[in-house]
Scaffold this active site. Structure first.
Site: not given
Ligand code: FPP
Length: 249
Positions: A29-30, A46, A80, A141, A202
């Protein structure tokens, strides 16, 4: 036994190699806030999150973690803005294409949990199946990606599957429910990490984390990495896990 262990060579990073969590699950998150703080679009957060994720994969491999599960897209994320949803879907597909060979070469088995047959574009399902098939023999893993995942949806789907299998009411027990979850082989997480100072679960792995140790950090996911993972494991190693029993019980 406390020994220096892992890639972060620093005396303060002493980890007990005999008590590495077998299964670590992360709520990444974040990302959005990380980007906004830099005047960048959320999607850049992201992208930076991918770097953090693969640092965690690297460290997990070095430490001998057997299972790593990450929350990539929740059943609630469809709410979103359309552009961000589209970005996340394409981004996940892109990561799978770019990373599957390197993960495969390193002995990582890729798996997915989530609702496959609801809203997920067919092309992405195909990529998921390809990555699963390519890596299915690996055992070093198991890297599970929770995509279109919701903990309550998983329990609903397990109950539906039990009923569809004709299970009589008096035969429904915890073991049977667990056998109908998305991945019945997945052990319960020992440690759940959530970044960005949000103290919530969540809807993540609701069934599986009944006895997991929870670790929350203010660090935003794109700033998380090997050192932060080691810190989380060190914190975990200081905890006493009783699973509802008492000392010496
Ligand atoms: C939350 O941050 C993060 C996500 C919704 C997506 C995270 C996904 C990745 C890093 C890619 C993973 C992909 C694979 C194939 C493993 P947020 O957008 O909720 O941040 P915020 O709370 O600051 O708005």
């Amino acid at each position: 036994m406390a020994a220096r262990f892992g890639a972060v060579a620093d005396a303060s990073d002493a980890l007990d190699p005999t008590r590495i969590p077998r299964h670590i699950a992360c709520v990444m998150d974040g990302n959005g806030r990380w980007a906004q703080a830099r005047g960048l679009p959320r999607t850049e957060g992201h992208r930076a999150g991918e770097h953090a994720l693969f640092e965690v994969v690297d460290e997990a491999l070095e430490l001998g973690v057997e299972w790593l599960t990450v929350y990539a897209f929740s059943t609630e994320n469809w709410r979103r803005p359309r552009d961000e949803v589209r970005f996340l879907i394409d981004f996940n597909e892109d990561i799978l294409l770019r990373r599957r060979d390197e993960l495969n070469e390193r002995g990582v088995r890729i798996r997915f949990v989530g609702r496959r047959n609801w809203r997920v574009p067919r092309r992405l399902i195909r990529r998921m199946d390809e990555a699963t098939e390519l890596t299915r023999r690996n055992r070093r893993l198991t890297f599970t990606i929770a995509f279109n995942y919701g903990g309550r949806a998983e329990i609903v789907d397990a109950v539906r599957s039990l009923i569809a299998a004709g299970t009589p009411a008096d035969k429904v027990d915890e073991r049977r429910i667990a056998r109908h979850l998305y991945d019945p082989e997945m052990p319960d997480p020992d440690l759940v990490i959530r970044t960005s100072g949000e103290y919530r679960i969540s809807n993540f792995l609701l069934w599986q984390l009944a006895y997991s140790e929870l670790y929350f950090t203010e660090v935003l996911w794109p700033d998380f990495g090997r050192r932060e993972l080691v810190a989380a494991i060190r914190d975990y190693q200081q905890r006493e896990r009783r699973f509802g029993a008492v000392d010496g019980g």
